[in-house]
Structure formats: C-alpha cells, structure tokens
Design a protein around this motif. Structure first.
Motif, PDB file in Angstrom:
ATOM      1  N   GLY A  34       0.738  -1.177   0.161  1.00  0.00           N
ATOM      2  CA  GLY A  34      -0.162   0.085   0.092  1.00  0.00           C
ATOM      3  C   GLY A  34       0.929   1.370   0.163  1.00  0.00           C
TER       4      GLY A  34
ATOM      5  N   SER B  14      -6.783   4.024  -1.658  1.00  0.00           N
ATOM      6  CA  SER B  14      -7.327   3.173  -2.559  1.00  0.00           C
ATOM      7  C   SER B  14      -7.828   3.631  -3.827  1.00  0.00           C
TER       8      SER B  14
ATOM      9  N   ILE C  30      -8.326  -4.768  -1.356  1.00  0.00           N
ATOM     10  CA  ILE C  30      -7.612  -3.523  -1.435  1.00  0.00           C
ATOM     11  C   ILE C  30      -6.698  -3.414  -2.688  1.00  0.00           C
TER      12      ILE C  30
ATOM     13  N   SER D  85      -7.297  -1.055  -5.567  1.00  0.00           N
ATOM     14  CA  SER D  85      -6.273   0.180  -6.039  1.00  0.00           C
ATOM     15  C   SER D  85      -5.830  -0.007  -7.691  1.00  0.00           C
TER      16      SER D  85
END
Length: 309
Positions: A64, A73, A141, A145
């Motif tokens: 991330g 995101s 996620i 993304s």
C-alpha cells in the motif's frame, strides 16, 4: 505550478520534479527507484491533471501507499506538505512554496498576484461509479487500487480527448467542465464523454475478472453560470456545479444513466427529449428542476446521429 517530492536516500536529501507522470517502485524503469523489498516493482504514481493538480495513485501494491498516515485506494489529490509513505521511505509533497521574504524594504518584496474569479457559462459533467461502497467490501484492497488506478488513467485520457477540464476527482467520482465552446457543443462533448466513460468502465470487467459484475456509472449534466478559478484548488463554484452533483445523485433514485437539466437538454435535438421532461425537487433545492433522463443506448444513438453516421 511546479511540484516536487522530497525524500532521503542514503542520508542525502533528494528532490524530484513531478512531471506529467512520475512513477515510483522497485523496478529500474521507474522515475524514482526504491531498493526496498517492502516496495512493489510498480508501486505508485503521481500524475498531474488540468491546471496543476497532482494526484497520488497506488498501482495495486502489496503493502500500500499512505498519505498523512492513511492508506489510499482511490486517486487522492495532493496538497503542499502532504507526507507520502511507500515502504520505508517518506516523501514530502511540495507545491507553491513561496520564496523567503526580503527584509530590506517592501520595495524588494515579491509582488502579490491577485486572482479575480471569472464568471462564465459552463457545462458540468459529474460521473460516479455505481455501488462502489459495496464493491470495496467484495474485492481486496490491492484489486481495488489497481482498478481505480486504471479507471483514473482511462477517464483522464477520455476527458482530455474531449476537450474537458478535470476540476477534480473525488474518490470514485469525477467532476468535469467545459467553457470554451458554444453551450450546444459543450453539452454534446459532455454527453460523448459520459458515454465513453460508461463504455470504458464496463470493459474493466475484462481486465478484472474477479469483479462480481461489470461496473456501471451514473452521470449528471448541467449548464449555467459559475465562478472559475476559486481558491488554491482553482475550482468552479456556483449553483450550476451544485445542480450537476444533485442530478447525478438523482439518477440513482430515478434508475437512469444520465440526467440532464433543462439548460442542457434544450441544446439537444428536440425529438430526444420532447414529452420526456419531468420535474423533480433535488436535494438542497426549494423549487423543482426540469430534467430529462436518458440511458446510454439512447445517448449512443444521439451521438451517432449528430456525427451523421
């Protein structure tokens, strides 16, 4: 306005200019290469839009990208002083930093530039991905993304090709405006843009088979007077903008693809809307607004007729 990412590498401060697209990752082909196993090969990018807005986009990295401590995101607009964390590296985003003031005399100080808002008629398009909240609970996620990174880039390219100005991205929603042509041309450009965004959004299912179903968008289009160049965001403000957002929200309640106000649909061939007008009290409005609802199949037909196909 130029922007930079400042960060530490081997105890030395580096300062990288943010061009139209700046990529960050472990792969040697990135603009900023981070030799850190917590960083994905193609981790994130910073992209410049419109008159100088910069957005950070995570490319579906494993660990991330964070802005001011919060993982992102969706494309996130950067502001001066924002702290971006990627792996073990922290970047400081700098934009519009003023030089130090002179102390000798006011005659030596930098001239203050005063930006006066411009009042113009604009056509506004607001487009939003349907059921995004539910989608975010159904996929990882990382997938989210990657999905939003591709959507962001594809939609940005569509808007640019159609001569629109991206005022801003707000999560899964994009706010676009036109003010350089006649109202009729601007409305047609807005419709064409909405249709292309819808087609591109639906095709994402081919690249992301893990999605539970093809994605759809809803759109609101309105024409009216607005103040341009407001604040540090250089945004457009006014009832014309607010109405476009309300129209987009109304499409969810009505169950249609595109809602156009009377100030916009009156510029379309009459046989596409005559007899289909309706009045609706939009949220925040005291008086009903006249609007017409279209589905994207009808929009495609209208666009073909306008091109003379």
């Amino acid at each position: 306005m130029s922007a930079y990412l400042t960060y530490m590498r081997d105890n030395t401060q580096e300062r990288e200019l943010c061009s139209s697209t700046l990529t960050i990752g472990r792969d040697k082909n990135n603009n900023i290469v981070l030799t850190d196993l917590l960083v994905s090969r193609n981790h994130a990018m910073v992209r410049r839009l419109g008159g100088g807005d910069y957005y950070i986009i995570d490319s579906g990295s494993s660990n991330g990208t964070s802005v001011n401590g919060g993982r992102v995101s969706v494309p996130t607009r950067l502001r001066n002083g924002d702290r971006i964390s990627i792996g073990l590296t922290e970047f400081i985003f700098e934009q519009g930093v003023q030089p130090a003031r002179f102390n000798d005399s006011i005659s030596f100080q930098q001239t203050v530039i005063f930006h006066s808002p411009v009042i113009k008629e604009i056509t506004v398009l607001v487009a939003d991905i349907r059921n995004y909240t539910a989608l975010s609970e159904q996929v990882s996620i990382q997938t989210l993304s990657r999905l939003m990174s591709k959507w962001f880039q594809d939609v940005s390219d569509i808007i640019q090709k159609n001569g629109g100005t991206i005022d801003k991205f707000i999560g899964d929603c994009v706010f676009v405006r036109w003010n350089n042509d006649t109202a009729q041309d601007n409305v047609m450009r807005a419709l064409h843009t909405a249709w292309q965004i819808a087609e591109t959004t639906a095709r994402l299912k081919l690249s992301f088979p893990e999605l539970p179903q093809p994605l759809r968008i809803g759109a609101g289009i309105n024409t009216g007077m607005a103040s341009l160049g407001i604040g540090a965001d250089n945004t457009a403000l006014g009832d014309a903008v607010n109405t476009a957002f309300r129209l987009e929200s109304a499409t969810k309640e009505i169950g249609c693809d595109v809602a156009l106000s009377e100030s916009s649909y009156c510029h379309l061939p009459q046989h596409y809307w005559a007899g289909a007008e309706r009045s609706l009290v939009l949220k925040g409005k005291k008086e009903p607004v006249r609007l017409v609802c279209l589905d994207f199949a009808l929009v495609e037909q209208l666009l073909r007729e306008n091109r003379g196909d």
